[in-house]
Motif scaffolding. Structure first.
Motif, mmCIF file in Angstrom:
data_model
loop_
_atom_site.group_PDB
_atom_site.id
_atom_site.type_symbol
_atom_site.label_atom_id
_atom_site.label_comp_id
_atom_site.label_asym_id
_atom_site.label_seq_id
_atom_site.Cartn_x
_atom_site.Cartn_y
_atom_site.Cartn_z
ATOM 1 N N TRP A 246 1.387 -1.640 1.835
ATOM 2 C CA TRP A 246 0.113 -2.258 1.434
ATOM 3 C C TRP A 246 -0.218 -1.917 -0.015
ATOM 4 C CZ3 TRP A 246 -4.053 0.877 -0.007
ATOM 5 C CH2 TRP A 246 -5.215 0.182 -0.344
ATOM 6 N N ALA A 247 -0.063 -0.642 -0.379
ATOM 7 C CA ALA A 247 -0.466 -0.195 -1.709
ATOM 8 C C ALA A 247 0.379 -0.844 -2.800
ATOM 9 C CB ALA A 247 -0.354 1.330 -1.785
ATOM 10 N N THR B 165 -0.605 -3.766 -5.860
ATOM 11 C CA THR B 165 -0.707 -3.375 -7.271
ATOM 12 C C THR B 165 0.570 -3.677 -8.061
ATOM 13 O OG1 THR B 165 0.066 -1.125 -6.784
ATOM 14 C CG2 THR B 165 -2.313 -1.514 -6.700
ATOM 15 N N GLY C 286 0.398 2.536 -9.478
ATOM 16 C CA GLY C 286 -1.028 2.794 -9.576
ATOM 17 C C GLY C 286 -1.419 3.522 -10.846
ATOM 18 N N VAL D 73 0.235 6.107 -2.788
ATOM 19 C CA VAL D 73 -0.801 5.345 -2.075
ATOM 20 C C VAL D 73 -2.185 5.659 -2.640
ATOM 21 C CG1 VAL D 73 -1.940 5.028 0.156
ATOM 22 C CG2 VAL D 73 0.556 5.151 0.045
ATOM 23 N N THR D 74 -2.455 6.933 -2.897
ATOM 24 C CA THR D 74 -3.763 7.307 -3.448
ATOM 25 C C THR D 74 -3.963 6.687 -4.824
ATOM 26 O OG1 THR D 74 -3.691 9.409 -2.242
ATOM 27 C CG2 THR D 74 -5.238 9.250 -4.075
ATOM 28 N N CYS E 195 -2.524 3.893 -6.016
ATOM 29 C CA CYS E 195 -2.741 2.447 -5.874
ATOM 30 C C CYS E 195 -4.107 2.147 -5.268
ATOM 31 C CB CYS E 195 -1.645 1.839 -5.007
ATOM 32 S SG CYS E 195 0.014 1.914 -5.718
ATOM 33 N N ALA E 196 -4.503 2.948 -4.283
ATOM 34 C CA ALA E 196 -5.794 2.703 -3.624
ATOM 35 C C ALA E 196 -6.956 2.873 -4.596
ATOM 36 C CB ALA E 196 -5.955 3.653 -2.440
#
Length: 540
Positions: free
Chosen positions: A222-223, A227, A231, A302-303, A305-306
């Motif tokens: 998802w991430a 993007t 990220g 993930v962090t 990109c989130a």
């Protein structure tokens, strides 16, 4: 089967009650103040863990929420994302080597940390490291249960959106009601899982690993797909908080070692279940660093990109899932994905609580009162004390609490150093197992009044240099001097000083019981009770 001898023809009600609550026994293994069926060298029929079993074990230990969030600590030191990943690689490889070393006595002699402390610290002195480890585990277990409860709440909220949006609170507004409900449900699953003996936990571990592995893959997909990059964190430059980049990376490596310090110290609690020699070693050397590195790296990506997508820096995956449900306005498709991802987080928390907390602390409590506590009862007691510690209260002042609780790692590193020095350098892996279960002068590990004075001395010398930094950091998080710098590399300092000092002390003043015993425990070479010996001087 009667677990202990009755005194007199009409035992008192109190004695009957004590006999009733004794833990179950195996044939030929009585319950005494030093032994029960969970403390003995693991019998052959209970050694069920194969090479793949230890790979799954490290999937649990490495692929977990704590591992996912490890990057937050590394970035807090001012490292950029790439430097943090390099620190993860180095730290993970060192963890693997330490796991092999600390697990060797379990693999060869089939005993856990609780019993191993007896030949290093003395029969009575062993209570000290065992109680310290159990005490610290209470708070970590409470923290893990709190996170597990939050993951349960997110999972339920994906099915019932109204539950996810509950705003009612308890404990003066600190604890959400939905999270407390989640904690209770989490403990129900935990108690049910702990009814399975440790030697039969491989299948539940597989389920947990697959579920959380799916969560990690889903979040990563998802991430990155949203993007098309790593990220914003990968675009930031390093800015070490104190000192240069080299110091920051050293601090990060030490943080990784400290995070898995309790797991490495207690490796023998699990390697004693190995069905053959060297079964755990390959997984410890390969799977341990691989899982730690992969999980924490995914957490960073993930962090990062989130943050670019939702505008917030969220390190805990279950909190990110709750945020995504709001971000996508309770979309049915998103809620379905969040349900399975949240379930993966719940499974991860159950697995890590059992692997790093419940079985090890259950053994520790069993070592304190073997007649009445076994691993299962110890795990239940740990769960009760963890809940009673009110983790939501001490997390309300998270920075101070996490500094203090992480600071307890300064005690674990010297424990590891003493155990490794005694087992490998002083005793050359030769142990007399029978005497680890005799609590009087007949045991060669009785020393003076049951205490081996060399171990406490080496431990104090290992802890002392790091204690001032812990106190200063607790009082002022911005403090920075030589003592604070030593505290930030406490694992290396404590391990090396205690290892070297214990080895030197035993070289200058050798214990009188070295070289007695066997290099490897044979299946038929253990008796539950030692025979009285001719009176002799105590080895000191």
């Amino acid at each position: 089967m009667t677990n202990s001898k009755e005194v007199g023809p009409h035992p008192s009600r109190w004695r009957k009650f004590l006999q009733y609550i004794e833990v179950p026994t195996d044939p030929g293994i009585p319950n005494t103040p030093w032994i029960n069926r969970d403390l003995i060298p693991m019998p052959k029929e209970r050694r069920t863990y194969k090479i793949w079993s230890y790979f799954i074990y490290w999937c649990i230990s490495g692929l977990c929420i704590s591992g996912y969030a490890a990057g937050s600590t590394l970035l807090a030191y001012g490292l950029d994302a790439r430097q943090a990943i390099v620190s993860l690689v180095i730290g993970g490889l060192i963890v693997g080597v330490l796991c092999v070393a600390c697990g060797w006595m379990g693999e060869r002699h089939h005993i856990g940390f609780t019993v191993a402390c007896r030949f290093s610290w003395g029969m009575r002195g062993a209570y000290f490291p065992v109680i310290i480890r159990a005490f610290v585990t209470i708070f970590w277990d409470g923290l893990q249960a709190y996170w597990g409860g939050q993951a349960v709440a997110v999972t339920i909220g994906a099915i019932i959106p109204g539950f996810a949006h509950m705003k009612q609170t308890l404990a003066g507004g600190i604890l959400f009601t939905k999270d407390f409900i989640g904690i209770i449900i989490y403990y129900v699953f935990f108690i049910a899982t702990m009814r399975i003996p440790p030697e039969r936990l491989q299948r539940p571990f597989i389920v947990s690993s697959v579920m959380f592995g799916g969560t990690l893959i889903g979040l990563l997909a998802w991430a990155v797909s949203n993007t098309h990059s790593g990220g914003s964190l990968f675009q930031e430059q390093s800015s070490p908080v104190h000192g240069g980049t080299g110091w920051a990376m050293l601090f990060g490596i030490t943080a990784i070692l400290g995070a898995w310090g309790g797991g490495t110290l207690g490796q023998s609690d699990w390697t004693r279940y190995a069905n053959r020699p060297y079964a755990p070693s390959l997984s410890q050397l390969i799977a341990a660093p691989f899982c730690i590195i992969v999980c924490a790296t995914i957490g960073i990506i993930v962090t990062s990109c989130a943050q670019e997508i939702v505008g917030s820096l969220i390190w805990e995956p279950f909190l990110l899932l709750a945020t995504l449900q709001d971000y996508y306005h309770d979309s049915p498709r998103v809620r379905a994905a969040i349900f399975f991802a949240g379930l993966g987080c719940v499974c991860a928390q159950l697995g890590i609580s059992i692997v790093l907390n419940s079985v090890s602390a259950g053994m520790d409590l069993s070592g304190v009162v073997p007649r009445y506590i076994n691993i299962r009862r110890g795990a239940y007691l740990l769960a009760f004390l963890g809940l009673a510690s009110n983790p939501w209260q001490y997390l309300s002042n998270a920075s101070t609490f996490l500094t203090v609780i992480s600071g307890f790692g300064i005690f674990f590193a010297p424990f590891s150093g003493i155990l490794l020095a005694d087992y490998f350098v002083v005793r050359r892996c030769v142990i007399k197992l029978e005497d680890c279960y005799i609590g009087d002068k007949r045991s060669i590990y009785w020393y003076r009044n049951g205490i081996h004075w060399r171990a406490p001395l080496a431990w104090v010398l290992g802890v002392f240099p790091t204690m001032p930094g812990l106190i200063m950091t607790t009082r002022d998080a911005t403090a920075w001097n030589v003592w604070v710098r030593i505290f930030h590399i406490a694992f290396f300092v404590g391990l090396l000083i205690s290892f070297i000092t214990f080895s030197v002390i035993c070289w200058v003043s050798p214990p009188g019981n070295v070289g007695i015993g066997v290099l490897y425990h044979e299946d038929s070479g253990f008796e539950a009770e030692g025979e009285p010996e001719t009176e002799k001087d105590e080895p000191v």
